[in-house]
Structure formats: C-alpha cells, structure tokens
Design an enzyme around this catalytic site. Structure first.
Site, PDB file in Angstrom:
ATOM      1  CG  ASP A  16      -6.607   3.455  -4.761  1.00  0.00           C
ATOM      2  OD1 ASP A  16      -7.699   4.032  -4.653  1.00  0.00           O
ATOM      3  OD2 ASP A  16      -5.718   3.507  -3.899  1.00  0.00           O
ATOM      4  NE  ARG A  96       4.944  -4.007  -4.612  1.00  0.00           N
ATOM      5  CZ  ARG A  96       3.809  -4.486  -4.157  1.00  0.00           C
ATOM      6  NH1 ARG A  96       3.364  -5.670  -4.571  1.00  0.00           N
ATOM      7  NH2 ARG A  96       3.093  -3.802  -3.291  1.00  0.00           N
ATOM      8  CG  ASP A 125       5.677  -1.032  -3.749  1.00  0.00           C
ATOM      9  OD1 ASP A 125       6.708  -1.668  -3.479  1.00  0.00           O
ATOM     10  OD2 ASP A 125       4.582  -1.246  -3.200  1.00  0.00           O
ATOM     11  CB  SER A 179      -2.089   1.794   2.711  1.00  0.00           C
ATOM     12  OG  SER A 179      -1.710   1.068   1.563  1.00  0.00           O
TER      13      SER A 179
END
Length: 402
Positions: A16, A96, A125, A179
């Site tokens: 990705d 993050r 996110d 995922s």
C-alpha cells in the site's frame, strides 16, 4: 497543492505505501522522502530501504526508535494505567504521535513542504497523524491518498502496481484476510475474517501469543522493579525500557498472556472489532498497579483512576500533543515519584497473578492494620466519632423522609 516540491512519506515498505509513493510521484511530480520507523514491529526494515531506492527515492530514513518509543511514549502512558473503554492498552494509538513527530522533524531537515500518511478515511489513524502534524507544524501541507485518489478497490491498486513495476507478492494477489499493525507494545488485527463480531477469530490471527490452553502447566515466577513509576529491572537485572518490554513480551508469549477480542468505539463514529495482543504490556500493567497499591496515597490513587479514562481517550483520539494531555501527564508524573520497589508475579495460562510487593516507600504499616495487638498504634474508639459524623447527613435525610 500542485506546487509541492518535496513530500515526507510515512513508509512501511509494504504494497500500500509503495503504491502511495509512486502515486505521489505521478500526481505531484514531487520528490518523495521516505521515513520508516522501527518501533519493534518485528520485521526486517532494510527491504523497505531497497524498495524506496528502486522507486527512485534519494533521501531515505530508516530509524530504530524502539527505546524512544518505550521510554517517552509507552512508559508515560503506563504511569497512568491507561485503558481505553476499560480494556484496550492503546498499542496502536501511542505509536502514531512518535511517527508524526519524526515526520515533521524530517520535513524540516530536508526542506519538505508536505507530509503524507497511508491511513484510510474510515479509521482513527488519519486523525492521530493529522492532529500530530497540526500541533507540531500548523503550516505543513498534509496528503491523505486514501481520501483523494481514484482507486476503488484492491484490484485497482494491484493493477496500478503492475503498471508501475511495483512488486506484488503472491499473498497480496487477492485481498488480505485481515489487516495487521504491530510494534513493541502490541499487535492488532482488523477486517475481513474478523468483521463479524459473533464469530471467534481463527487461530492464524494470533501472532504474539500462544493459546493459554497450550501454555505450560508449570507457573513462571518473575519480579519487576520500579523506580519513579517506571520499570527498571526484571528478575533483579537492570534493563533499558525497550529491553525490559521485549523480555516481558517473550514471557507473555510463552504463557498465553495478553489477548483481547474487542468491539470498540472509533473516534470517527463507527464501532469496529479488533483482536489485540499485548503480552508484555499486560504483565507490566498489572505489576505497575500492584506497586502503586503499596506506595500511592488513597486520594492520589483514586484521583488517578478518575482521570485515567479521560487520559486514555485523549491518546486514543490523537491528542497526545494537546495541552490537556500534557496537564494530565504532569499530574500523573507527580504521583509517581515514590512508586518504587519490587513486584513479584506468577504467570500461568493467560493469567498474571500478583504474589508479592515490597517498597522502601511503602505506606502499608503492619503495626496499624494488624488483627493482633497493635500496641496503641490505632485507637479503635476513634472510629465511633468518624462514623457518626459521616452518617450525620444520612440521619437528617432519614428524619425528613419519615
């Protein structure tokens, strides 16, 4: 944003983000700087560097941030005993802000005028990254390809990859079964085979732990030492933050500790089902609370527990750099100055059992609490007045309501 010259991309090296890299080059005609952070996800990161080189990147950052991650992000969060919705140890959420911070720093170092992340438009996110960017550089331009590009399906992505000579591994030919996000604190799995919350996760979902039913029939005894609220040693051996968490992860894995199957409330408004594994973090969380039980004053301990849900929600929602999180952190850190000593634990088939705790800063006084002769350390007659005063308003209410 048609005049962008340089973009810093948070780059994993996977399909990705490799597609995103090429899409940025094609769409903006800009130079792309890649940033790949080693947060303990357990993958070899040099292939990411080579793939970025193959795709024409000249400035490539691959950095080991494991110690920074645990010392400056995980441990401060653990001082608060933070749990989102009572159970989730915030493994993805806490990673993050560090990535966002380093992205902005690299943008300044390289003269980039934009940053880019690979988060989708449905998840948390995107919020966490972009609130971090806003706090650290409010003028930086932000690119979120999943909200902007023309691709409608994974088939479209794979076709774009083939047209642009981006390697597509065989397991990506179809849609991935679920995922995965991972770092030194945890792994999370979402989507596809996990989308029906009524169906138990298949065993292949679990990557960081063995099943508690397959764990040894023999208990494992360990100890963790704390200093000012942070873990500093395992079984008497001094360790750095990342080394300690790595060792606890191994112990948690081997004893089937830290699995969580959760339906949570995302910040963007929907409910989602995720399977989390936080083996070392679960052990650490139990040990830290045990140490606090011995060393924290009741008022401070109870106030911390009242503040914790708000603190956890701030991290989950992406407000790590907000003034209110920093205010709460200051209060939490103040409470930790005497959280010091040793906790002993028994690990057995998914369970973390506190078996002992000791501290030079202990507030526990056996001479006061004992059922034996306390030699005048506590006068039980004092309790009568204490109870009578606390019951005064209840008696007044009862008299009125007769």
């Amino acid at each position: 944003m048609t005049d962008l010259k340089k973009i810093v991309l948070a780059y994993s090296g996977g399909l990705d983000t490799s597609i995103i890299l090429k899409w940025l080059q094609n769409t903006y005609g800009a130079e792309v700087v890649t940033f790949t952070a080693d947060l303990g996800q357990g993958e070899e990161l040099e292939p990411a560097r080579k793939k970025a080189e193959m795709l024409g990147c000249k400035e490539i950052y691959v950095e080991d941030l494991r110690e920074t991650f645990v010392k400056d992000y995980v441990f401060p969060m653990m001082r608060a005993n933070a749990l989102y919705e009572g159970v989730y140890l915030l493994g993805t959420s806490i990673a993050r802000p560090l990535i966002a911070k380093r992205q902005i720093e690299i943008a300044h170092e390289t003269g980039a005028d934009a940053v880019c992340h690979g988060a989708t438009g449905k998840g948390n996110d995107q919020v966490r990254f972009e609130l971090g960017y806003a706090a650290l550089d409010p003028k930086i331009k932000v690119i979120a390809p999943w909200r902007d590009w023309e691709f409608k399906s994974r088939t479209d992505l794979i076709e774009f990859a083939r047209l642009n000579q981006i390697p597509v591994t065989k397991d990506k030919e179809g849609e991935a079964p679920f995922s995965v996000d991972a770092n030194l604190l945890h792994s999370s799995s979402e989507g596809k085979v996990l989308e029906d919350p009524a169906v138990a996760p298949p065993s292949i979902v679990y990557q960081r732990t063995i099943s508690p039913m397959d764990a040894p029939d023999k208990a494992t005894e360990i100890s963790i030492d704390f200093k000012e609220g942070d873990g500093v040693a395992l079984n008497g051996e001094a360790m750095s933050p990342a080394t300690l968490l790595t060792a606890l992860n191994k112990l948690g894995h081997d004893n089937g500790i830290g699995r969580l199957d959760l339906v949570e409330n995302r910040f963007v408004g929907m409910k989602s089902r995720g399977v989390y594994e936080t083996p070392g973090g679960t052990i650490y969380h139990v040990a830290h609370r045990a140490m606090e039980s011995l060393t924290l004053d009741r008022g401070a301990a109870h106030l911390k527990d009242e503040l914790m849900p708000r603190y956890a929600e701030l991290i989950y929602n992406g407000f790590w750099f907000s003034p209110e999180r920093q205010m709460l952190q200051a209060a939490i850190d103040q409470s930790q100055k005497d959280v010091e000593g040793r906790v002993t634990l028994t690990l057995y088939k998914g369970n973390v059992i506190v078996s002992g705790r000791s501290s030079p800063k202990s507030l526990y006084q056996e001479k006061i609490v004992t059922f034996e002769d306390d030699a005048g350390a506590y006068d039980q007659k004092d309790a009568a007045g204490f109870i009578r005063l606390n019951g005064l308003r209840l008696r007044i209410l009862a008299d009125r309501d007769k």
